[in-house]
Design a protein around this motif. Structure first.
Motif, PDB file in Angstrom:
ATOM      1  N   SER A   1      -8.575  26.294 -22.642  1.00 26.31           N
ATOM      2  CA  SER A   1      -8.818  25.074 -21.868  1.00 26.31           C
ATOM      3  C   SER A   1      -8.540  25.242 -20.383  1.00 26.31           C
ATOM      4  CB  SER A   1      -7.950  23.920 -22.416  1.00 26.31           C
ATOM      5  OG  SER A   1      -6.579  24.272 -22.356  1.00 26.31           O
ATOM      6  N   LYS A   2      -8.063  26.420 -19.958  1.00 24.05           N
ATOM      7  CA  LYS A   2      -7.722  26.645 -18.556  1.00 24.05           C
ATOM      8  C   LYS A   2      -8.302  27.966 -18.077  1.00 24.05           C
ATOM      9  CE  LYS A   2      -3.174  24.359 -18.745  1.00 24.05           C
ATOM     10  NZ  LYS A   2      -1.726  24.584 -18.556  1.00 24.05           N
ATOM     11  N   LYS A   3      -8.484  28.066 -16.760  1.00 19.48           N
ATOM     12  CA  LYS A   3      -8.881  29.337 -16.172  1.00 19.48           C
ATOM     13  C   LYS A   3      -7.810  30.389 -16.433  1.00 19.48           C
ATOM     14  CE  LYS A   3     -10.641  29.945 -12.144  1.00 19.48           C
ATOM     15  NZ  LYS A   3     -11.746  30.810 -12.642  1.00 19.48           N
ATOM     16  N   HIS A   4      -8.256  31.624 -16.599  1.00 15.01           N
ATOM     17  CA  HIS A   4      -7.396  32.787 -16.822  1.00 15.01           C
ATOM     18  C   HIS A   4      -6.711  32.767 -18.188  1.00 15.01           C
ATOM     19  CE1 HIS A   4      -8.424  33.010 -12.720  1.00 15.01           C
ATOM     20  NE2 HIS A   4      -7.351  32.437 -12.207  1.00 15.01           N
ATOM     21  N   HIS A   5      -7.172  31.887 -19.052  1.00 10.93           N
ATOM     22  CA  HIS A   5      -6.758  31.888 -20.456  1.00 10.93           C
ATOM     23  C   HIS A   5      -7.989  32.239 -21.290  1.00 10.93           C
ATOM     24  CE1 HIS A   5      -3.239  28.811 -19.759  1.00 10.93           C
ATOM     25  NE2 HIS A   5      -3.164  29.873 -18.994  1.00 10.93           N
ATOM     26  N   PHE A   6      -7.792  33.040 -22.320  1.00  7.94           N
ATOM     27  CA  PHE A   6      -8.908  33.476 -23.149  1.00  7.94           C
ATOM     28  C   PHE A   6      -8.593  33.248 -24.624  1.00  7.94           C
ATOM     29  CE2 PHE A   6      -8.880  35.983 -19.304  1.00  7.94           C
ATOM     30  CZ  PHE A   6     -10.199  35.957 -18.892  1.00  7.94           C
TER      31      PHE A   6
ATOM     32  N   GLY B   1     -10.061  38.420 -38.613  1.00  4.73           N
ATOM     33  CA  GLY B   1      -9.863  37.187 -39.354  1.00  4.73           C
ATOM     34  C   GLY B   1      -8.904  36.195 -38.734  1.00  4.73           C
ATOM     35  N   GLU B   2      -8.429  36.468 -37.516  1.00 12.86           N
ATOM     36  CA  GLU B   2      -7.454  35.567 -36.886  1.00 12.86           C
ATOM     37  C   GLU B   2      -7.817  35.307 -35.425  1.00 12.86           C
ATOM     38  OE1 GLU B   2      -3.210  36.308 -39.025  1.00 12.86           O
ATOM     39  OE2 GLU B   2      -3.947  37.997 -37.846  1.00 12.86           O
ATOM     40  N   PHE B   3      -7.487  34.099 -34.968  1.00 13.21           N
ATOM     41  CA  PHE B   3      -7.670  33.731 -33.565  1.00 13.21           C
ATOM     42  C   PHE B   3      -6.372  33.979 -32.790  1.00 13.21           C
ATOM     43  CE2 PHE B   3     -11.060  31.346 -35.549  1.00 13.21           C
ATOM     44  CZ  PHE B   3     -12.093  31.445 -34.625  1.00 13.21           C
ATOM     45  N   TYR B   4      -6.551  34.381 -31.526  1.00 10.49           N
ATOM     46  CA  TYR B   4      -5.413  34.602 -30.631  1.00 10.49           C
ATOM     47  C   TYR B   4      -5.681  33.882 -29.310  1.00 10.49           C
ATOM     48  CZ  TYR B   4      -4.214  38.578 -33.688  1.00 10.49           C
ATOM     49  OH  TYR B   4      -3.885  39.378 -34.757  1.00 10.49           O
ATOM     50  N   SER B   5      -4.611  33.461 -28.652  1.00 13.39           N
ATOM     51  CA  SER B   5      -4.731  32.999 -27.273  1.00 13.39           C
ATOM     52  C   SER B   5      -4.137  34.071 -26.364  1.00 13.39           C
ATOM     53  CB  SER B   5      -4.002  31.662 -27.066  1.00 13.39           C
ATOM     54  OG  SER B   5      -2.646  31.752 -27.448  1.00 13.39           O
ATOM     55  N   LEU B   6      -4.851  34.333 -25.282  1.00 16.98           N
ATOM     56  CA  LEU B   6      -4.407  35.333 -24.301  1.00 16.98           C
ATOM     57  C   LEU B   6      -4.157  34.634 -22.971  1.00 16.98           C
ATOM     58  CD1 LEU B   6      -7.057  38.165 -24.988  1.00 16.98           C
ATOM     59  CD2 LEU B   6      -4.887  37.770 -26.162  1.00 16.98           C
ATOM     60  N   TYR B   7      -2.930  34.752 -22.463  1.00 16.25           N
ATOM     61  CA  TYR B   7      -2.571  34.135 -21.187  1.00 16.25           C
ATOM     62  C   TYR B   7      -2.281  35.231 -20.174  1.00 16.25           C
ATOM     63  CZ  TYR B   7      -1.879  29.988 -24.114  1.00 16.25           C
ATOM     64  OH  TYR B   7      -2.055  28.956 -25.003  1.00 16.25           O
ATOM     65  N   LEU B   8      -3.007  35.235 -19.081  1.00 16.16           N
ATOM     66  CA  LEU B   8      -2.864  36.282 -18.076  1.00 16.16           C
ATOM     67  C   LEU B   8      -1.446  36.320 -17.511  1.00 16.16           C
ATOM     68  CD1 LEU B   8      -4.317  38.423 -16.244  1.00 16.16           C
ATOM     69  CD2 LEU B   8      -4.654  36.556 -14.608  1.00 16.16           C
ATOM     70  N   ARG B   9      -0.863  37.528 -17.467  1.00 12.76           N
ATOM     71  CA  ARG B   9       0.412  37.719 -16.769  1.00 12.76           C
ATOM     72  C   ARG B   9       0.082  37.903 -15.288  1.00 12.76           C
ATOM     73  NH1 ARG B   9       4.366  38.918 -20.620  1.00 12.76           N
ATOM     74  NH2 ARG B   9       3.567  39.794 -22.589  1.00 12.76           N
ATOM     75  N   LYS B  10       0.234  36.836 -14.503  1.00 14.43           N
ATOM     76  CA  LYS B  10      -0.243  36.856 -13.115  1.00 14.43           C
ATOM     77  C   LYS B  10       0.507  37.851 -12.238  1.00 14.43           C
ATOM     78  CE  LYS B  10      -2.156  32.238 -13.381  1.00 14.43           C
ATOM     79  NZ  LYS B  10      -2.155  30.856 -12.896  1.00 14.43           N
ATOM     80  N   THR B  11       1.681  38.256 -12.670  1.00 13.69           N
ATOM     81  CA  THR B  11       2.414  39.269 -11.895  1.00 13.69           C
ATOM     82  C   THR B  11       1.769  40.643 -12.019  1.00 13.69           C
ATOM     83  OG1 THR B  11       3.875  39.627 -13.795  1.00 13.69           O
ATOM     84  CG2 THR B  11       4.610  38.049 -12.104  1.00 13.69           C
TER      85      THR B  11
END
Length: 412
Positions: free
Chosen positions: A290-295, A301-311
């Motif tokens: 739902s946000k930029k830089h999130h995938f 068989g499974e979903f994952y959320s990926l959140y960018l480590r901005k550092t």
């Protein structure tokens, strides 16, 4: 500055337009295509799939020649008729969700494309450019306009509003429950006003149709080079476009599917991802970011959320901050080994209007190993990248509206 001119469209007759108009060939399932080809002799699909009548798959130059033959047959049978005077065409779509799109079908300048007056924001696939250029060169017409967008303009908006009060030349509803309308503008004063308003604009932008516009430009270069009497007014100097105001664009994302993990095990792949992203396993419940830089990612068989480590990532320009580019520079290239987004056959693009379940099913089938989803680009991001002379990765945007093929045709 943009040169947007009227042209003499070839159009279906009023009584047959609903039968002729078709979606892009690739958007039909095989069963849908066959039903239309079997039971609708007026469908534009008969032109783009000329081998169907022989129950034979035809490709390359032979297909292009037969496409031209079918097109000429439609003209000979008066299914298509060419307008006698150059016109602008007001085109309006009301979709099943009651969203309204309206704009002007006209001819845009290939020279403006070359000079970056018509700005591009997305890279293209080289083989598609060449194939479509060769196709256009043989068939001599274009039946699907490039979608261009311009800053909202009160004078053009007023012309559209007043024109749409009159009876439309065409009005038809598709099986998708979208209703299409077309009006013809031949009044010289109105034509002059529209041309002048476009000419006052500094730039306009390609919203959808980068391959079509690029191929039209390449065709113009070829024909210009081989025409010793070239004067710049020949029809090949222009390409058919549908111009709509920026406020009416609807932008969706393209998701990515990858055929393999580049030799990595699932565990090794996740460990490499962990360097740049915070990873959360979402289980079997479909997940969309739902946000930029999130995938979102679907794997095994499974979903994952990926959140960018901005550092761990620096944004140097507008392109670096684009999610499609970020996915490429952090995952697709360094981990999955996909260097050439234009030509690598290990990657497939799935437009974000399709349900996330489509992506899941394609991976569950074993055809692909992993899929990634992202949020759509917005119009300001798109314009900033174009203005800075940068290019998005191919298939970064899926943009609406989508016009039907065969409603207006541009000959060159």
């Amino acid at each position: 500055m943009p040169k947007i001119i009227p042209f003499k469209a070839v159009r279906p007759t009023r009584d047959k337009v609903s039968l002729v108009a078709s979606r892009s060939y690739q958007t039909y399932t095989q069963a849908e295509r066959e039903a239309r080809l079997d039971y609708n002799p007026f469908s534009f699909l008969h032109i783009v799939n000329p081998g169907y009548k022989y129950a034979h798959e035809i490709t390359g130059e032979e297909r292009y020649t037969l496409v031209k033959n079918r097109y000429l047959e439609f003209k000979e049978d008066h299914i298509f008729v060419q307008d006698k005077k150059p016109s602008y065409y007001i085109y309006k779509i009301v979709d099943r969700e009651k969203q309204v799109f309206h704009g002007i079908v006209a001819a845009a300048s290939a020279e403006d494309y070359e000079k970056d007056i018509i700005k591009k924001h997305e890279d293209t696939l080289e083989n598609r450019e060449t194939v479509f250029k060769d196709y256009l060169k043989t068939v001599g017409f274009n039946a699907e306009p490039v979608l261009l967008t311009y800053p909202d303009n009160t004078i053009i908006a007023s012309i559209l509003k007043n024109t749409e009060k009159e009876r439309a030349e065409f009005e038809f509803t598709t099986t998708y429950r979208d209703t299409h309308y077309l009006w013809k503008i031949q009044d010289e004063a109105t034509i002059k006003t529209i041309a002048e308003e476009f000419n006052k604009m500094k730039t306009i932008y390609i919203a959808d149709g980068h391959h079509r516009s690029s191929s039209s430009y390449l065709l113009c270069k070829d024909l210009k080079k081989n025409n010793p009497k070239h004067n710049g007014t020949e029809p090949y100097n222009f390409f058919m476009s549908f111009l709509i105001p920026e406020s009416e664009l609807r932008i969706h994302e393209f998701n990515r599917l990858i055929k393999d993990l580049n030799g990595l095990s699932k565990e090794a792949f996740l460990i490499k991802l962990d360097t740049v992203f915070r990873i959360e396993n979402r289980g079997e419940i479909p997940y969309k970011p739902s946000k930029k830089h999130h995938f979102s990612m679907y794997l095994d068989g499974e979903f994952y959320s990926l959140y960018l480590r901005k550092t761990r990532y620096t944004f140097k320009n507008a392109l670096d901050a684009l999610d499609a580019q970020l996915l490429y520079t952090t995952i697709l290239q360094p981990i999955l080994g996909i260097n050439d987004l234009r030509n690598d056959n290990r990657i497939k693009y799935l437009n974000g209007k399709k349900d996330i379940i489509n992506l899941k099913s394609m991976i569950d089938s074993g055809e692909y190993a992993v899929g990634f989803g992202m949020v759509p680009v917005n119009i300001n991001e798109m314009k900033k990248i174009a203005d800075d002379g940068l290019k998005m990765p191919p298939k970064s945007t899926y943009i609406e509206p989508k016009l039907r093929s065969g409603v207006t045709i541009y000959e060159f």
